[in-house]
Write a protein that holds these residues in place. Sequence first.
Motif, short mmCIF file in Angstrom:
data_model
loop_
_atom_site.label_atom_id
_atom_site.label_comp_id
_atom_site.label_asym_id
_atom_site.label_seq_id
_atom_site.Cartn_x
_atom_site.Cartn_y
_atom_site.Cartn_z
N ARG A 42 24.17 31.46 37.76
CA ARG A 42 24.06 32.58 38.69
C ARG A 42 25.09 33.65 38.33
NH1 ARG A 42 25.38 32.68 45.07
NH2 ARG A 42 24.73 34.82 45.43
N GLN A 43 24.65 34.60 37.52
CA GLN A 43 25.53 35.69 37.13
C GLN A 43 25.69 36.63 38.33
OE1 GLN A 43 24.60 37.38 33.22
NE2 GLN A 43 23.20 35.66 32.93
N ILE A 44 26.94 36.88 38.71
CA ILE A 44 27.17 37.70 39.90
C ILE A 44 27.78 39.05 39.59
CG2 ILE A 44 27.34 35.76 41.51
CD1 ILE A 44 30.44 36.05 41.28
N GLY A 45 28.25 39.24 38.37
CA GLY A 45 28.86 40.52 38.05
C GLY A 45 29.28 40.59 36.60
N SER A 46 29.92 41.70 36.27
CA SER A 46 30.36 41.90 34.90
C SER A 46 31.59 42.81 34.89
CB SER A 46 29.23 42.53 34.08
OG SER A 46 28.86 43.78 34.63
N ASP A 47 32.16 42.94 33.71
CA ASP A 47 33.28 43.87 33.54
C ASP A 47 32.93 44.84 32.41
OD1 ASP A 47 33.76 42.53 31.13
OD2 ASP A 47 35.61 41.61 31.80
N GLY A 48 33.78 45.81 32.21
CA GLY A 48 33.51 46.86 31.23
C GLY A 48 33.53 46.41 29.79
N SER A 49 34.09 45.24 29.52
CA SER A 49 34.14 44.76 28.14
C SER A 49 32.93 43.91 27.78
CB SER A 49 35.43 43.96 27.90
OG SER A 49 35.41 42.77 28.64
N GLY A 50 31.97 43.81 28.68
CA GLY A 50 30.77 43.03 28.40
C GLY A 50 30.83 41.60 28.88
N GLY A 51 31.91 41.22 29.55
CA GLY A 51 32.02 39.88 30.09
C GLY A 51 31.22 39.72 31.36
N THR A 52 30.92 38.47 31.70
CA THR A 52 30.09 38.15 32.85
C THR A 52 30.81 37.16 33.77
OG1 THR A 52 28.09 38.47 31.55
CG2 THR A 52 27.87 37.12 33.51
N VAL A 64 32.75 34.55 31.36
CA VAL A 64 32.25 34.39 30.00
C VAL A 64 32.46 35.72 29.31
CG1 VAL A 64 30.26 33.81 28.57
CG2 VAL A 64 30.51 32.75 30.83
N SER A 65 33.33 35.74 28.30
CA SER A 65 33.61 36.99 27.60
C SER A 65 32.55 37.23 26.53
CB SER A 65 35.00 36.96 26.95
OG SER A 65 34.96 36.29 25.71
N SER A 66 32.43 38.47 26.15
CA SER A 66 31.49 38.83 25.08
C SER A 66 32.05 38.48 23.72
CB SER A 66 31.18 40.32 25.16
OG SER A 66 32.37 41.07 25.00
N GLU A 67 33.28 37.94 23.69
CA GLU A 67 33.94 37.62 22.43
C GLU A 67 34.05 36.12 22.18
OE1 GLU A 67 37.58 39.73 22.98
OE2 GLU A 67 36.60 41.67 22.75
N GLY A 68 33.24 35.33 22.90
CA GLY A 68 33.20 33.90 22.63
C GLY A 68 34.25 33.07 23.33
N ARG A 69 34.77 33.56 24.43
CA ARG A 69 35.74 32.81 25.24
C ARG A 69 35.16 32.64 26.64
NH1 ARG A 69 40.77 32.39 23.06
NH2 ARG A 69 41.16 33.61 21.21
N ALA A 70 35.50 31.52 27.27
CA ALA A 70 34.99 31.27 28.61
C ALA A 70 35.89 30.29 29.34
CB ALA A 70 33.56 30.72 28.55
N GLY A 71 35.86 30.38 30.66
CA GLY A 71 36.60 29.43 31.48
C GLY A 71 36.51 29.78 32.95
N ILE A 72 36.79 28.79 33.77
CA ILE A 72 36.84 29.01 35.22
C ILE A 72 38.11 29.79 35.50
CG2 ILE A 72 37.13 27.84 37.44
CD1 ILE A 72 35.34 25.58 36.23
#
Length: 184
Positions: A42-52, A64-72
């Motif tokens: 359930r994607q609820i939003g995003s940021d200006g760098s393309g992260g979700t 979830v970053s657009s650069e291959g990094r993710a975490g709670i």
Amino acid sequence: MPVTHEALTANREVVAWLGVLDVSFGPDEEPWFTIDDIESPRQIGSDGSGGTFVLLPSQNVLYVSSEGRAGIIAENFEAFMQLVVARPYWLDILKFSAGGDLVEMRRAADALEATLDNEDDLNEAREQIRDALDLPEPDDSVGALYEAVAASDAIVRATDGSPFTTLFNRFSIDNNPMLRNAAA
């Protein structure tokens, strides 16, 4: 009453102020990642760098970053809002965490906050959001961010199946002259 995603997105003024903090809430986009054991994130939003931002079934908020990094990054939606308002540069705190060192994260937070002294729009947005949502100040936003990311057990994968890495990055504010000077 806790802040919920539904209540927040119904408040257009708060949503507009959150845009100043680089957080937007819009319709779900086609996922460009998968999360192990979660069928429809359930994607609820995003940021200006393309992260979700993703609200997990556990109510944790995953980034979830657009650069291959993710975490709670937060234990629930209200903690996420507290983090974003208290530390709008939270992603930079993780960037300059020296691999997940809480002391370095606190140094980064102090240095980043010092660079915002003349950011009237950002500070007004923080105040407006806190007032509109009756949002309490977090006790320790940097500590909560550290604990959420350190305990993150969500496995996010790119469309080719490769796993994303942690949000902790290896840099320290000592690698950045502006932040190093702000911390002095």
